[in-house]
Structures are given as structure tokens and as C-alpha cells.
Write a protein that holds these residues in place. Structure first.
Motif, PDB file in Angstrom:
ATOM      1  N   THR A   1       0.777  -1.301  -0.042  1.00 55.56           N
ATOM      2  CA  THR A   1       0.125  -0.022  -0.033  1.00 55.56           C
ATOM      3  C   THR A   1       0.703   1.238   0.127  1.00 55.56           C
ATOM      4  N   MET A   2       2.150   1.232   0.999  1.00 56.34           N
ATOM      5  CA  MET A   2       2.923   2.326   0.950  1.00 56.34           C
ATOM      6  C   MET A   2       3.467   2.568  -0.473  1.00 56.34           C
ATOM      7  N   SER A   3       3.995   1.453  -1.003  1.00 52.54           N
ATOM      8  CA  SER A   3       4.405   1.559  -2.545  1.00 52.54           C
ATOM      9  C   SER A   3       3.512   2.098  -3.369  1.00 52.54           C
ATOM     10  N   LYS A   4       2.220   1.788  -3.460  1.00 53.31           N
ATOM     11  CA  LYS A   4       1.347   2.352  -4.435  1.00 53.31           C
ATOM     12  C   LYS A   4       0.940   3.578  -4.091  1.00 53.31           C
ATOM     13  N   THR A   5       0.974   4.266  -2.969  1.00 56.01           N
ATOM     14  CA  THR A   5       0.887   5.457  -2.581  1.00 56.01           C
ATOM     15  C   THR A   5       1.867   6.396  -3.085  1.00 56.01           C
ATOM     16  N   LEU A   6       3.221   5.778  -3.079  1.00 53.20           N
ATOM     17  CA  LEU A   6       4.558   6.664  -3.466  1.00 53.20           C
ATOM     18  C   LEU A   6       4.307   6.831  -4.840  1.00 53.20           C
ATOM     19  N   SER A   7       3.750   5.748  -5.469  1.00 53.69           N
ATOM     20  CA  SER A   7       3.603   5.740  -6.972  1.00 53.69           C
ATOM     21  C   SER A   7       2.813   6.781  -7.401  1.00 53.69           C
ATOM     22  N   MET A   8       2.027   7.117  -6.733  1.00 55.57           N
ATOM     23  CA  MET A   8       0.878   8.181  -6.962  1.00 55.57           C
ATOM     24  C   MET A   8       1.824   9.638  -6.982  1.00 55.57           C
ATOM     25  N   LEU A   9       2.820   9.734  -6.439  1.00 57.57           N
ATOM     26  CA  LEU A   9       3.503  11.036  -6.428  1.00 57.57           C
ATOM     27  C   LEU A   9       4.056  11.218  -7.551  1.00 57.57           C
ATOM     28  N   TYR A  10       4.855  10.136  -8.546  1.00 58.09           N
ATOM     29  CA  TYR A  10       5.256  10.704  -9.623  1.00 58.09           C
ATOM     30  C   TYR A  10       4.209  10.408 -10.818  1.00 58.09           C
TER      31      TYR A  10
END
Length: 304
Positions: free
Chosen positions: A266-275
Motif C-alpha cells: 500500500t505504501m509503494s502504491k501511494t508513493l507511486s501516485m507521487l510521480y
């Protein structure tokens, strides 16, 4: 595409946010619309305003084009996934989505590097700026960045298409990234992973090192300027680019430093939203709100 058991893939998106799906959909739709409008305005202003006909602004339009391309590749399908609690797409479309995304990110890495060289010449060697950063250099470097990223990633796409995909056909992500695609394959993917790691060093790490070296010389030159107003003016010409580079590389590196399994997914997907979502939204504001020429061009455009 090889004969295999997987012809369609199912993207889960954010399965734990069912009660917030409507709110998230509206929020991302607004972000998408603002992102598209902001980048289109940047391109339009540079095209019609004579004051913005310079190499720096030409490179900014290329970043805007890449942000439009990546956002259109990711967000509409993401909105569909959120609205329907998941989404189905063909395997070929999934691989194509990754190819467009990776090509956009790679091209942006290269163009941001060219922009750092542009700022280096402008501040460290201003007397030769016009002869070095000319129209031929600008057009050649941009075409080279787009073409190089396309050719490099085309080899990866061909290698991925040669894999056997025997399932499962579920991707626990909101778009088709590299690792989730490989997890669908029952072939040996170690060679492709090694190849992609080598490419990452060439098109991400090496450009980042060049940017760091360029700004080391830029900052050294700025600190040697005697007047405070001169230092502020010199720094203002590269502050927007430095901000975009920090956001771009910061968000990109944070994703791949976080494990993509288990509780970290979930954290990885959330961070993927950044870029994929946030960075293309912020870029137009960073370049326009902190730039006097853009503000003046926008005012003239409003009154015409």
C-alpha cells in the motif's frame, strides 16, 4: 505475443479503500483536469508569447508534453479502476501502458539533464550561451532524448513480449509497472531484470550524477558573485528546475526503495501516485508561479 494462458489482466487498484472510492474518484478527476489544463496553458503561452521564445522555455514545453503523455496513460484507467473496484485490460494493453509510462519517465530524465546543462552554461559561461545553446542544440537534444528512450525501451518491450505468461492474471497495483508484469510470467526473467537494472544506471543514475555535478558548478559560481541581488537573480533562473528535479527524483527513488510485498505494498502504491499523478500536477505551478515571464505572458493572454 507468445502463446500463453493469460490474455487479460485484472488491476486491483486500492481494494482497501471501498468506502472512500467516490471521494478519491472526484479528487483524482479534479487533479487530472487541473494537470491537463496547466500543462496545455504552459505549451500555449510558450508558443504564442515572444518573450518565452528561449531555450529554457522550449525545454519546459517538452516536460509539459511528457507530463500530459504520462498522465493520460495512467489516470483515466485509474479512474475507471476506482469507479468499478478494479479494472480489466488485455495483456497487450498492459504492456503498452508500461511502455508509454517508462518512455515518458526516461525521456523526462534525459530532458531534465539537458535543462541542467542549459542552466550551467547560462550561469557559468554566459558569454558563450548564445553560441552553445542554440536552436540546433535544443532541437537535436530533445529529439535525441525522445528517440533514445524509445529505442532503449523498445528492446525491453520486445523481451517482455517473448515471455510466457501462465498466471495468475491479477496485478495488485493501479497501473502496469515493470515488476507486476514480470510476476505474471512463468519464464525466467532474471536476464530482463539485469538488463533493466543496467538501463536504469544509464538513463536514471548517470543523468542524476550529471545534474548534481552541473549544480555543484552553478552553486559555486553563484556564491562567487559579489552582489546579493546578482546572486538572487542567478539562483532564481534555476530554482524552478532544481525544484522539479528534486520532486521527480525524490518520488521516483522513494518508490523503488520501498519493498513491494506484504505490508509495504500500500505504501509503494501511494508513493507511486507521487510521480504518476502529483508530479505532473505540480510542474506547471512551479514553472509559472515562480516565473515573472510566465506571469506577464498569462496577463497578456487574458487581455487578448
Amino acid at each position: 505475443m507468445n502463446e500463453n494462458n493469460v490474455s487479460y489482466v485484472f488491476l486491483l487498484g486500492f481494494p482497501n479503500l471501498h468506502s472512500f472510492n467516490s471521494l478519491l474518484f472526484v479528487f483524482l478527476l479534479i487533479i487530472y483536469c487541473v494537470t491537463m489544463c496547466g500543462n496545455v496553458i504552459i505549451i500555449t503561452l510558450v508558443s504564442i508569447s515572444k518573450n518565452l521564445h528561449s531555450p529554457m522555455y522550449f525545454f519546459i514545453t517538452q516536460v509539459s508534453l511528457l507530463d500530459i503523455l504520462m498522465t493520460t496513460d495512467i489516470v483515466p484507467n485509474l479512474l475507471h479502476i476506482i469507479l468499478h473496484d478494479g479494472g480489466t485490460m488485455s495483456l497487450a494493453a498492459c504492456i503498452s501502458q508500461f511502455f508509454v509510462f517508462a518512455n515518458s519517465e526516461t525521456s523526462e530524465c534525459l530532458i531534465l539533464t539537458v535543462m541542467s546543462y542549459d542552466r550551467y552554461v547560462a550561469i557559468c559561461n554566459p558569454l558563450r550561451y548564445g553560441s552553445i545553446i542554440n536552436k540546433t542544440f535544443c532541437v537535436t537534444s530533445v529529439i535525441g532524448s525522445w528517440l533514445l528512450s524509445y529505442l532503449i525501451l523498445l528492446m525491453d518491450e520486445i523481451d517482455i513480449c517473448k515471455l510466457d505468461f501462465c498466471g495468475p492474471n491479477v496485478i495488485d497495483h493501479f497501473f502496469c509497472d515493470f515488476s507486476p508484469i514480470l510476476e505474471l510470467s512463468c519464464s525466467d526473467t532474471s536476464l530482463i531484470q539485469l538488463h533493466v537494472a543496467a538501463i536504469g544506471i544509464i538513463v536514471i543514475i548517470c543523468p542524476f550524477i550529471i545534474i548534481i555535478v552541473s549544480y555543484t558548478y552553478i552553486i559555486t559560481t553563484i556564491l562567487n558573485i559579489q552582489s546579493i541581488s546578482g546572486r538572487e537573480k542567478a539562483f532564481s533562473t534555476c530554482s524552478s528546475h532544481l525544484t522539479v528535479v528534486s520532486i521527480f527524483y525524490g518520488s521516483l527513488s522513494s518508490v523503488y526503495m520501498v519493498p513491494s510485498k506484504g505490508q509495504y505494498l500500500t505504501m509503494s502504491k501511494t508513493l507511486s501516485m507521487l510521480y504518476t499523478v502529483v508530479s505532473p500536477l505540480l510542474n506547471p505551478f512551479i514553472y509559472s508561479l515562480r516565473n515573472k515571464d510566465f506571469k506577464e505572458a498569462l496577463e497578456k493572454f487574458k487581455h487578448n
